[in-house]
Design an enzyme around this catalytic site. Structure first.
Site, PDB file in Angstrom:
ATOM      1  N   HIS A 447      25.167 -32.393  44.277  1.00  0.00           N
ATOM      2  CA  HIS A 447      26.477 -32.865  43.824  1.00  0.00           C
ATOM      3  C   HIS A 447      26.424 -33.473  42.420  1.00  0.00           C
ATOM      4  CE1 HIS A 447      30.611 -33.308  44.712  1.00  0.00           C
ATOM      5  NE2 HIS A 447      30.486 -33.481  46.023  1.00  0.00           N
ATOM      6  N   ARG A 448      25.232 -33.638  41.864  1.00  0.00           N
ATOM      7  CA  ARG A 448      25.116 -34.162  40.512  1.00  0.00           C
ATOM      8  C   ARG A 448      25.456 -33.111  39.463  1.00  0.00           C
ATOM      9  NH1 ARG A 448      19.012 -36.284  40.756  1.00  0.00           N
ATOM     10  NH2 ARG A 448      18.867 -34.134  41.536  1.00  0.00           N
TER      11      ARG A 448
END
Length: 476
Positions: A447-448
């Site tokens: 999700h980064r």
């Protein structure tokens, strides 16, 4: 006399620091040539042959089959071709070599390795290139039925002047230290009197036998079965159950464990999934197989083709999240190309071969690479370069008969796509219930590097291609 050349176990690539010695291909007293394979070693990646950078006569084999060797530690000692030796001198050299094997400095190991590259071939592993010359080769003694010839006493016995116990590896010293075993009191059973792990474990077993309390009372019914009661040393302190097995974590399992632990601890992962009607893809492949039965790609190859198409449209999933050069900030590194990894189950554990520049290959070419790399992985013959360097992983766990899985990302990649089994399921088509071939796709992503919109867009792209393969392949 001439000093023997000591060849250290070379750097095996991909950050590997150790290897298990599987088999010696030479014996003490053999004459060998430059680049001749001298041993088979099994790394966490594959089974490889290690060539010698020296020509001459084998003086010492530093290790036994089954032993784990550290990179940079002695593997074999070779006397230069035509060297004149005498028994005392060889014994003294053996003792000195054994001492160096106890705790050579990293700088000394590095210098020795550099000198080997200058003096020998530089051929670290078969197929990795060589810059040296060649020497004569012949066997001085015949080997019968695979049994190595007897070693001269001067080559197998430690020198009397040896001041420190000859220990084969730091692991052995650590086990001895933690168990309170005095190495100087042990007689090594390895080559040149090296103290092996089994020697220390035998000493520890003797200590336990001498100090262990009397066996615990057997459970009801045990005596009638004639089974001996477990001793205190074999009982797990937390559960109270007898310990049945102890399996060392090494090789592929050790690397997988470290990689998966790092992935889960560092990557904030998220998962999205979708059920897909794969009927059209299954039928398309069946039609192709009727027309060309010998050259029809497998279903995984078609999906791999759709994956590379999706990654070109959503390149955020073909990146790496890492520290920047300044060491203070983070950066997302994108790649000019796709190295598509695919999970392959082997007898040695799970490995991930990668198809280089997969975006340039057709479904038929991807199929050929999947088959080639799968066979190499199963046989343990894949080179380290073929088992690393992926930028995205495709995991077909449907072969295990399961529908879905929230897989762990193959660190340091940022996403992995899982494919479940294709099964008949009820499905609504044009408002009516029908039986269709359905597969579940699961995407786990970092999700980064992106948000759900990107992940969902990629997953939907692959799903749409599976549901409409004719139009998708026409556009690729």
């Amino acid at each position: 006399m001439s000093e023997p050349n000591v060849f250290l176990l070379p750097d095996l690539g991909e950050g590997l620091t150790e290897a298990e010695l599987v088999n010696w291909l030479v014996a003490v007293g053999d004459e060998i040539r430059v680049d001749q394979p001298i041993a088979e070693v099994e790394t966490a990646k594959s089974l490889v042959e290690v060539p010698s950078p020296y020509a001459g006569t084998v003086a010492i084999l530093h290790g036994e089959p089954g032993q784990t060797l550290d990179v940079g530690k002695p593997l074999i000692s070779v006397l230069p071709a035509g060297a004149v030796t005498d028994a005392p001198a060889v014994a003294e050299t053996s003792a000195e070599t054994a001492k160096e094997a106890v705790a050579p400095s990293s700088e000394a190991a590095a210098n020795t390795y550099r000198e080997e590259e200058k003096a020998g071939s530089g051929n670290v592993l078969i197929g990795y290139g060589t810059s040296g010359g060649h020497g004569p080769t012949r066997r001085t003694r015949a080997r019968r039925d695979g049994i190595a010839p007897a070693k001269p006493a001067s080559l197998t016995q430690p020198a009397a002047a040896e001041l420190r116990p000859a220990v084969s590896s730091p692991l052995v010293r650590r086990i001895a230290r933690e168990g309170g075993v005095d190495l100087s009191s042990l007689k090594g059973t390895g080559a040149a009197g090296l103290i092996m792990r089994r020697d220390v474990e035998a000493a520890l077993a003797g200590q336990r036998s001498a100090t262990a309390p009397a066996p615990l009372a057997t459970q009801p019914g045990a005596a009638t079965l004639g089974e001996p009661a477990a001793s205190y040393a074999d009982i797990d302190s937390r559960t109270g159950l007898a310990i049945a097995t102890r399996t060392p974590v090494k090789g592929v399992r050790k690397v997988v464990a470290a990689n998966m632990s790092r992935s889960r601890s560092e990557i904030p992962e998220a998962t999205v999934w979708v059920d897909v009607d794969a009927t059209a893809l299954v039928e398309t492949r069946a039609d192709l197989k009727k027309r060309n039965p010998d050259h029809t790609p497998g279903l995984l190859a078609f999906i791999a083709r759709f994956v590379t198409s999706g990654l070109k449209r959503f390149p955020e999933l073909n990146t790496r999240f890492q520290d920047a050069a300044d060491g203070e900030t983070k950066e997302i590194v994108g790649f000019d190309g796709i190295n598509l990894g695919f999970a392959a189950q082997t007898d040695r554990g799970l490995v991930v071969p990668s198809i280089r520049n997969a975006e340039k290959l057709s479904a038929r070419e991807l199929d050929a690479e999947i088959r080639r790399l799968s066979k190499l992985a199963r046989d343990g013959k894949a080179a380290p370069a073929e088992l690393g360097g992926g930028t995205f992983t495709l995991n077909n766990y449907g072969v295990f008969g399961v529908d879905g899985s929230a897989a762990i990302i193959n660190y340091p990649e940022v996403a992995i796509l899982g494919v479940g089994r294709i099964i008949d399921r009820p499905w609504v088509v044009d408002g009516e219930l029908a039986v269709r071939k359905v597969v579940e796709l699961t995407l786990v992503f970092d999700h980064r590097v992106c948000d759900g919109g990107t992940a969902g867009g990629f997953l939907r792209h692959v799903a749409d291609a599976i549901e409409n393969p004719a139009s998708a392949l026409a556009d690729l």
